[in-house]
Structure formats: structure tokens, C-alpha cells
Design a protein around this motif. Structure first.
Motif, PDB file in Angstrom:
ATOM      1  N   LYS A   1      53.555  -8.787   7.935  1.00  0.00           N
ATOM      2  CA  LYS A   1      52.333  -8.148   8.406  1.00  0.00           C
ATOM      3  C   LYS A   1      52.566  -7.500   9.776  1.00  0.00           C
ATOM      4  O   LYS A   1      53.063  -8.144  10.705  1.00  0.00           O
ATOM      5  N   ALA A   2      52.197  -6.235   9.871  1.00  0.00           N
ATOM      6  CA  ALA A   2      52.357  -5.520  11.140  1.00  0.00           C
ATOM      7  C   ALA A   2      51.534  -6.181  12.242  1.00  0.00           C
ATOM      8  O   ALA A   2      51.934  -6.209  13.406  1.00  0.00           O
ATOM      9  N   LYS A   3      50.388  -6.719  11.856  1.00  0.00           N
ATOM     10  CA  LYS A   3      49.509  -7.355  12.837  1.00  0.00           C
ATOM     11  C   LYS A   3      50.174  -8.572  13.470  1.00  0.00           C
ATOM     12  O   LYS A   3      49.996  -8.847  14.656  1.00  0.00           O
ATOM     13  N   LEU A   4      50.953  -9.308  12.675  1.00  0.00           N
ATOM     14  CA  LEU A   4      51.665 -10.470  13.215  1.00  0.00           C
ATOM     15  C   LEU A   4      52.866 -10.008  14.032  1.00  0.00           C
ATOM     16  O   LEU A   4      53.156 -10.562  15.092  1.00  0.00           O
ATOM     17  N   GLY A   5      53.563  -9.003  13.533  1.00  0.00           N
ATOM     18  CA  GLY A   5      54.629  -8.368  14.309  1.00  0.00           C
ATOM     19  C   GLY A   5      55.814  -9.255  14.642  1.00  0.00           C
ATOM     20  O   GLY A   5      56.277  -9.281  15.789  1.00  0.00           O
TER      21      GLY A   5
ATOM     22  N   ALA B   1      47.427 -16.456  17.752  1.00  0.00           N
ATOM     23  CA  ALA B   1      46.018 -16.073  17.594  1.00  0.00           C
ATOM     24  C   ALA B   1      45.791 -15.340  16.277  1.00  0.00           C
ATOM     25  O   ALA B   1      44.742 -15.498  15.639  1.00  0.00           O
ATOM     26  N   VAL B   2      46.777 -14.549  15.849  1.00  0.00           N
ATOM     27  CA  VAL B   2      46.674 -13.842  14.565  1.00  0.00           C
ATOM     28  C   VAL B   2      46.618 -14.839  13.412  1.00  0.00           C
ATOM     29  O   VAL B   2      45.902 -14.641  12.424  1.00  0.00           O
ATOM     30  N   LEU B   3      47.358 -15.933  13.539  1.00  0.00           N
ATOM     31  CA  LEU B   3      47.423 -16.930  12.470  1.00  0.00           C
ATOM     32  C   LEU B   3      46.233 -17.887  12.462  1.00  0.00           C
ATOM     33  O   LEU B   3      45.979 -18.547  11.454  1.00  0.00           O
ATOM     34  N   LEU B   4      45.514 -17.962  13.566  1.00  0.00           N
ATOM     35  CA  LEU B   4      44.423 -18.937  13.672  1.00  0.00           C
ATOM     36  C   LEU B   4      43.387 -18.849  12.550  1.00  0.00           C
ATOM     37  O   LEU B   4      42.929 -19.881  12.056  1.00  0.00           O
ATOM     38  N   PRO B   5      42.986 -17.632  12.111  1.00  0.00           N
ATOM     39  CA  PRO B   5      42.008 -17.577  11.008  1.00  0.00           C
ATOM     40  C   PRO B   5      42.514 -18.213   9.717  1.00  0.00           C
ATOM     41  O   PRO B   5      41.724 -18.612   8.867  1.00  0.00           O
TER      42      PRO B   5
ATOM     43  N   LEU C   1      56.665 -18.309  18.486  1.00  0.00           N
ATOM     44  CA  LEU C   1      55.647 -17.259  18.455  1.00  0.00           C
ATOM     45  C   LEU C   1      55.017 -17.060  19.829  1.00  0.00           C
ATOM     46  O   LEU C   1      54.964 -17.980  20.644  1.00  0.00           O
ATOM     47  N   SER C   2      54.522 -15.851  20.050  1.00  0.00           N
ATOM     48  CA  SER C   2      53.776 -15.583  21.278  1.00  0.00           C
ATOM     49  C   SER C   2      52.341 -16.077  21.111  1.00  0.00           C
ATOM     50  O   SER C   2      51.907 -16.393  19.995  1.00  0.00           O
ATOM     51  N   GLU C   3      51.603 -16.140  22.204  1.00  0.00           N
ATOM     52  CA  GLU C   3      50.199 -16.559  22.130  1.00  0.00           C
ATOM     53  C   GLU C   3      49.402 -15.612  21.240  1.00  0.00           C
ATOM     54  O   GLU C   3      48.518 -16.035  20.493  1.00  0.00           O
ATOM     55  N   GLU C   4      49.727 -14.322  21.331  1.00  0.00           N
ATOM     56  CA  GLU C   4      49.026 -13.326  20.519  1.00  0.00           C
ATOM     57  C   GLU C   4      49.310 -13.539  19.032  1.00  0.00           C
ATOM     58  O   GLU C   4      48.416 -13.400  18.190  1.00  0.00           O
ATOM     59  N   GLN C   5      50.534 -13.883  18.698  1.00  0.00           N
ATOM     60  CA  GLN C   5      50.896 -14.109  17.295  1.00  0.00           C
ATOM     61  C   GLN C   5      50.235 -15.373  16.750  1.00  0.00           C
ATOM     62  O   GLN C   5      49.784 -15.397  15.606  1.00  0.00           O
TER      63      GLN C   5
END
Length: 258
Positions: free
Chosen positions: A165-169, A251-255, A245-249
Motif C-alpha cells: 500500500k502506497a499509504k503505508l509506504g 498510525a496507518v495500521l491503527l484502523p 516502522l515510523s510513527e506515521e506508518q
């Protein structure tokens, strides 16, 4: 006059919907199943049924306008990194061929309006929820862990579902490290599962033979030790994965976390 206008408006809407359906049958039905798939049919389809496609789009994108824009963009310029389906499903089916130049902009709009209005069928959503529920129960039944809580997810499975997923990057370096964690985790848990299966069978067999509960106490202690070991591996996997993973990544997985 008002009645005439209302009738004409309704007739136009019906004709519009009918045209959208005809376009879907013409351009999409050779790959995508249009009816609600039965559970056994899911394994044989060569592309995700439209019920599944639109379910994932609506699940990932809440705004109706953005849903339509996403689908139009994806159909014209498909790419695995854009997909809202699990990455392992994209691997299974592959990326669809581009429809750019094969349908007009007006036809695309009609197709998308029809798909978003028609799918997913309520029966499909109910079936999917039942499948997910059964999968969760099956996973719980065979779990080697002491703690079976959705707040402690199976990170390797979660990542594989979102791998491209591009969003996870995920970077190539991250993927390399994560695959090492995945391999170590799965190998460690697999060995424990084998041992647990034998021990749990022995306990069940003893109870069926109406033996004294004290006769299986050592077996129970061994089972508890193995489940503790498996849980430590699970916790270690979560820790090592989130540190990569970074904090942003994260956060992408949290949902998807629970």
C-alpha cells in the motif's frame, strides 16, 4: 405539469441506471462477478466480485464523491500501491488491465454511479461478516497464545495485508527487516503449535478415558509453559515490528489494529 416533470425525471433516472448496468455487463462482467458470490465460488473467481470491490472502497473511503474519483482513477491507471484491498489479495488476482481509452468519460461516470449505488449487497456484507466471525473463532480455537486480544494483533498478517500500500509506504530496507521478523516469528510459533497439538490431544484423550485430573497436571503445566513461550514470541514480534516502522506508518495500521 409537475407530475409530468416528475415522471420524466424518474424515467430518466431509470434509463440512466439501466445504461450503467448495461455498460458494466459489457466492460466488466467478463472478469468481475456481478451477483453475490457464494462462499465456495470465492476460491474460483479470477477477479474480485464487485460486492467485494465496492465493499473495500466504501470501507476505506467514507466520502461518496471521493469513492467515485478513486474508482475512476484506479480503472484508468491501476496500480497495486493504490489498491484498497489486502495486498495478498492483489498478489492472488494481479492488477487489473487499464480501461483507459476503452470507455468514455461519460461511460465511466455511469459505470461508477451504478456500482456505488448497487454494491455491496446487504446479503454479501452479512456473509462476509459471518466468514470473518468464523475465521476469528477458528483462530481463537487454535491459538497458541496466553493472551488472545484484538489489541495485540498478529503484526505479520496485518503487514502482509497492507504490504504494497502506497499509504503505508514501506521501504525496501524496512521490508527486508520485517521479513526477517516474520520468518523468526512464524517458525518459532509453528514449532510450539506442533508440541501443543500433541499435548492437548493427550489431555483430551485422558479425560475421555475418565482418568483422574491429577494425571494430566504435568501435561497442563507443559502446555502453559509453551503458551507462555509463544506469547513472548508474539509480544517480541509486535515490539520489533513497530520499532522498524515510523510513527506515521504505525498510525496507518491503527484502523486495522483491532
Amino acid at each position: 405539469m409537475k407530475r409530468t416533470l416528475l415522471f420524466l425525471g424518474a424515467a430518466t433516472a431509470v434509463a440512466f441506471a439501466g445504461n450503467g448496468e448495461a455498460l458494466v455487463k459489457k466492460h466488466c462482467a467478463s472478469c468481475h462477478m456481478l451477483k453475490k458470490p457464494e462462499p465456495l465460488e470465492m476460491e474460483a473467481v479470477k477477479a474480485p466480485p464487485f460486492d467485494a470491490v465496492v465493499f473495500h472502497v466504501k470501507d476505506a473511503i467514507s466520502d461518496a464523491g471521493e469513492q467515485k474519483m478513486f474508482m475512476i482513477d484506479y480503472i484508468q491507471d491501476p496500480d497495486a500501491s493504490k489498491s484498497v484491498c489486502e495486498s495478498n489479495k492483489v498478489t492472488k488476482f494481479g492488477v487489473m488491465p487499464s480501461m483507459k481509452g476503452q470507455v468514455t468519460e461519460a461511460e465511466l461516470n455511469e459505470i461508477m454511479d451504478y456500482l456505488l449505488e448497487t454494491y455491496p449487497h446487504p446479503e454479501f456484507v452479512s456473509m462476509l461478516n459471518e466468514i470473518l466471525k468464523n475465521d476469528a473463532l477458528a483462530a481463537l480455537k487454535s491459538s497458541p497464545f496466553l493472551i488472545n486480544n484484538s489489541n495485540l494483533p498478529h503484526m505479520t498478517k496485518l503487514l502482509i495485508q497492507n504490504w504494497d500500500k502506497a499509504k503505508l509506504g514501506l521501504t525496501a530496507e524496512q521490508k527486508e527487516k520485517l521479513l526477517i521478523v516474520r520468518k523468526e516469528t512464524m517458525n518459532g510459533v509453528a514449532e510450539i503449535r506442533k508440541k501443543l497439538k500433541v499435548l492437548e490431544f493427550d489431555v483430551a484423550d485422558a479425560m475421555m478415558d475418565r482418568e483422574d485430573p491429577k494425571s494430566v497436571e504435568k501435561l497442563l503445566e507443559e502446555i502453559a509453559k509453551l503458551k507462555l513461550e509463544a506469547t513472548k514470541i508474539h509480544i517480541k514480534c509486535i515490539s520489533e515490528t513497530t520499532s522498524i516502522l515510523s510513527e506515521e506508518q504505525v498510525a496507518v495500521l491503527l484502523p486495522f489494529w483491532n
